[in-house]
Each structure stands twice: as C-alpha cells, then as structure tokens.
Design a protein around this motif. Sequence first.
Motif, PDB file in Angstrom:
ATOM      1  N   THR A 106       0.833  -1.206   0.000  1.00  0.00           N
ATOM      2  CA  THR A 106       0.000   0.000   0.000  1.00  0.00           C
ATOM      3  C   THR A 106       0.866   1.252   0.000  1.00  0.00           C
ATOM      4  O   THR A 106       0.614   2.205  -0.750  1.00  0.00           O
ATOM      5  CB  THR A 106      -0.917   0.019   1.238  1.00  0.00           C
ATOM      6  N   PHE A 110       0.631   3.922  -3.023  1.00  0.00           N
ATOM      7  CA  PHE A 110      -0.004   5.210  -2.721  1.00  0.00           C
ATOM      8  C   PHE A 110       0.987   6.115  -2.000  1.00  0.00           C
ATOM      9  O   PHE A 110       1.510   5.757  -0.946  1.00  0.00           O
ATOM     10  CB  PHE A 110      -1.243   5.007  -1.835  1.00  0.00           C
ATOM     11  N   ASP A 112       0.089   9.090  -0.904  1.00  0.00           N
ATOM     12  CA  ASP A 112      -0.701   9.947  -0.017  1.00  0.00           C
ATOM     13  C   ASP A 112      -0.553   9.446   1.416  1.00  0.00           C
ATOM     14  O   ASP A 112      -0.946   8.320   1.739  1.00  0.00           O
ATOM     15  CB  ASP A 112      -2.169   9.932  -0.449  1.00  0.00           C
ATOM     16  N   VAL A 115      -3.910   8.334   3.131  1.00  0.00           N
ATOM     17  CA  VAL A 115      -4.382   7.019   2.702  1.00  0.00           C
ATOM     18  C   VAL A 115      -3.600   5.927   3.411  1.00  0.00           C
ATOM     19  O   VAL A 115      -4.169   4.921   3.871  1.00  0.00           O
ATOM     20  CB  VAL A 115      -4.258   6.858   1.169  1.00  0.00           C
ATOM     21  N   SER A 119      -5.250   3.363   6.052  1.00  0.00           N
ATOM     22  CA  SER A 119      -5.145   1.935   5.727  1.00  0.00           C
ATOM     23  C   SER A 119      -4.480   1.179   6.871  1.00  0.00           C
ATOM     24  O   SER A 119      -4.906   0.076   7.237  1.00  0.00           O
ATOM     25  CB  SER A 119      -4.336   1.741   4.443  1.00  0.00           C
ATOM     26  N   SER A 154     -11.426   9.986   7.235  1.00  0.00           N
ATOM     27  CA  SER A 154     -11.265   9.644   5.811  1.00  0.00           C
ATOM     28  C   SER A 154     -12.175  10.498   4.937  1.00  0.00           C
ATOM     29  O   SER A 154     -11.812  10.870   3.815  1.00  0.00           O
ATOM     30  CB  SER A 154     -11.561   8.160   5.586  1.00  0.00           C
ATOM     31  N   SER A 159     -10.531  10.828   1.321  1.00  0.00           N
ATOM     32  CA  SER A 159      -9.907   9.548   0.986  1.00  0.00           C
ATOM     33  C   SER A 159     -10.936   8.446   0.750  1.00  0.00           C
ATOM     34  O   SER A 159     -10.580   7.304   0.510  1.00  0.00           O
ATOM     35  CB  SER A 159      -8.959   9.112   2.113  1.00  0.00           C
ATOM     36  N   TRP A 255     -12.503  -1.003   0.932  1.00  0.00           N
ATOM     37  CA  TRP A 255     -11.639   0.170   1.112  1.00  0.00           C
ATOM     38  C   TRP A 255     -10.578   0.243   0.020  1.00  0.00           C
ATOM     39  O   TRP A 255     -10.359   1.301  -0.576  1.00  0.00           O
ATOM     40  CB  TRP A 255     -10.987   0.123   2.489  1.00  0.00           C
ATOM     41  N   TYR A 256      -9.936  -0.885  -0.270  1.00  0.00           N
ATOM     42  CA  TYR A 256      -8.878  -0.882  -1.278  1.00  0.00           C
ATOM     43  C   TYR A 256      -9.439  -0.717  -2.693  1.00  0.00           C
ATOM     44  O   TYR A 256      -8.788  -0.115  -3.561  1.00  0.00           O
ATOM     45  CB  TYR A 256      -8.032  -2.149  -1.169  1.00  0.00           C
ATOM     46  N   GLN A 259      -9.891   2.948  -3.077  1.00  0.00           N
ATOM     47  CA  GLN A 259      -8.603   3.632  -3.254  1.00  0.00           C
ATOM     48  C   GLN A 259      -8.047   3.439  -4.659  1.00  0.00           C
ATOM     49  O   GLN A 259      -7.457   4.348  -5.238  1.00  0.00           O
ATOM     50  CB  GLN A 259      -7.593   3.145  -2.200  1.00  0.00           C
ATOM     51  N   ASN A 262      -9.981   5.742  -6.848  1.00  0.00           N
ATOM     52  CA  ASN A 262      -9.502   7.126  -6.677  1.00  0.00           C
ATOM     53  C   ASN A 262      -8.147   7.346  -7.358  1.00  0.00           C
ATOM     54  O   ASN A 262      -7.875   8.423  -7.878  1.00  0.00           O
ATOM     55  CB  ASN A 262      -9.393   7.455  -5.189  1.00  0.00           C
ATOM     56  N   LEU A 263      -7.316   6.295  -7.325  1.00  0.00           N
ATOM     57  CA  LEU A 263      -5.987   6.398  -7.951  1.00  0.00           C
ATOM     58  C   LEU A 263      -6.102   6.495  -9.461  1.00  0.00           C
ATOM     59  O   LEU A 263      -5.349   7.218 -10.118  1.00  0.00           O
ATOM     60  CB  LEU A 263      -5.140   5.183  -7.568  1.00  0.00           C
TER      61      LEU A 263
END
Length: 264
Positions: A106, A110, A112, A115, A119, A154, A159, A255-256, A259, A262-263
């Motif tokens: 992670t 990422f 960020d 994030v 995580s 978050s 996030s 959650w992943y 993410q 979002n990425l």
Amino acid sequence: MMDSFVQMMDELSNLTILLWDAAWFRGCLTLIFTLVTSRVVSNWAVNFPAKQKVMAAVDAKLIFPYIVNEHKYDEAIESYKTFRQERPSETLKFMGVLMAIVLSITAAVFDDFNVLMISWTLCHLAFVASYIDLKTHTIPDTLVFILVITMLHSIDVNSIRAGQSLVKGVADGAIVYCLLMLYNEYQFTQTREYGLGGGDIKFVCAVAIGLGVMSSLAILLAAIFLNFVKVRHIEKTSKPQALAPYLCGGFILAWYIIQMENLA
C-alpha cells in the motif's frame, strides 16, 4: 550555533521528503513499522479475553459484594494471570506478517500519507476485532469508536468515495443502525433470539459512515452468507460463530477497491 542547527534540520527535512517520494523507502519503512505494531496489538488481543473476564468480575464484586461467588472471582483473577503469560500463536504472527506485507505494498503504491495512515489503522482494527470476536464473540466498543473516528477522518481528507460528506456519513450510520435494530427486534419476536450481536451492529454502522448504506449492508449480507456456508456445510455445527472476520475482510476489500478507483 543556532543557525547551523536550523540548517541541519532543513537538510534533514529535505532528505526525508526526498526519501518518502521513493516507493521502495515507503514500503520498507512501513513493513518494519507494521511488524513491530502488529506484535504489540497481537499481545493486547491475546490478553483481552482475560482482562474482560476479570474486569467483569471486579465490577460485579464492587456492585454486589455479598452476592458474587468468591470462587468465581478468584477464578477470574487466576485466568487473567494465566493469559498474561501467553504469547501470540504462530497463526496470529503469520497474520501480522501478512498484514505488514499488504501495508508495505500500500505504501509503495499510494504516496498519499493520509491514505497510508488510514489503511494502517483499518488493517490493525480488522486484525484485532477479528481475533477478539473469534475468542469472545464480542467486538470491544473501543475498536468501534476508533473505526468511527477513522471513517470521519477519511471523509474529511477526501480519501473515501466521492460524494460522501460528514453529515451524510453520520446519517448513513444512523439509518443502518435503525434498520438493523428493527431486524433484530423482528428476529426476536419470531425465534426469541437476536439475529445480530450488538458489536456486529455497531461495527456495520461505523462502516456505513464511510461507505454508505448500500455498501455496508452488502458487506453484512456477504458476511452472513459466508458464515452460513461455513456453519452449515463445512463445520456442520449449531454453535454461534464470529461474524467480525467476514465483516472486516469485506470492509478492507471495499476500502482498497475505492482507493484504486480514486488512484485511477
């Protein structure tokens, strides 16, 4: 003297920023840090059942000093002493290493910091909640409270899924709570047993703050289905089973996925 110290700190700060931009450095640092923290939370989780038992005995002793059985009180104290001497099992250590690997990946993917920290918090919460629920069939309120704060944070740092606000998050949690409590009351009138534990309900409500009503209920339904398959077709038992491992697994997966969206 003061000028040289300020200059040294500036150079150190620039070096840290430069290293943090390197994916390999973030991954290695997170791996080492998580291996340490996973061991700490593992020890806490292993000792929690005995702590819970002895605290209940102490509270009962204080409230009902002439009613509580002395033998049960002494037994709770001895149980706590025995549990304090235990160490995490090899399976728990393996899960800690696996969590460290996941979080190191992670960190590498990422950049960020928010994030990464969220995580890290969520993975540790899932790790501890799953173990404690397997051992005691409870999810501590402390873990639920931390999850609520993490979900609100978050949302605050954007996030989580787009469109989720603090007000909407709190409203989603309240809606899910009302729905699950109504389901529990209906289940009790039909079978004289509650369908969900209080810890499970609070955990799903905390998840709903970040993921919304539909996603949190979908995770709950998937967890119930997997638990049903395990109980009826694999273990073939009627004993109550812990739901937290399935809830946590679905939550971390969701959650992943968010993410990665979002990425992209």
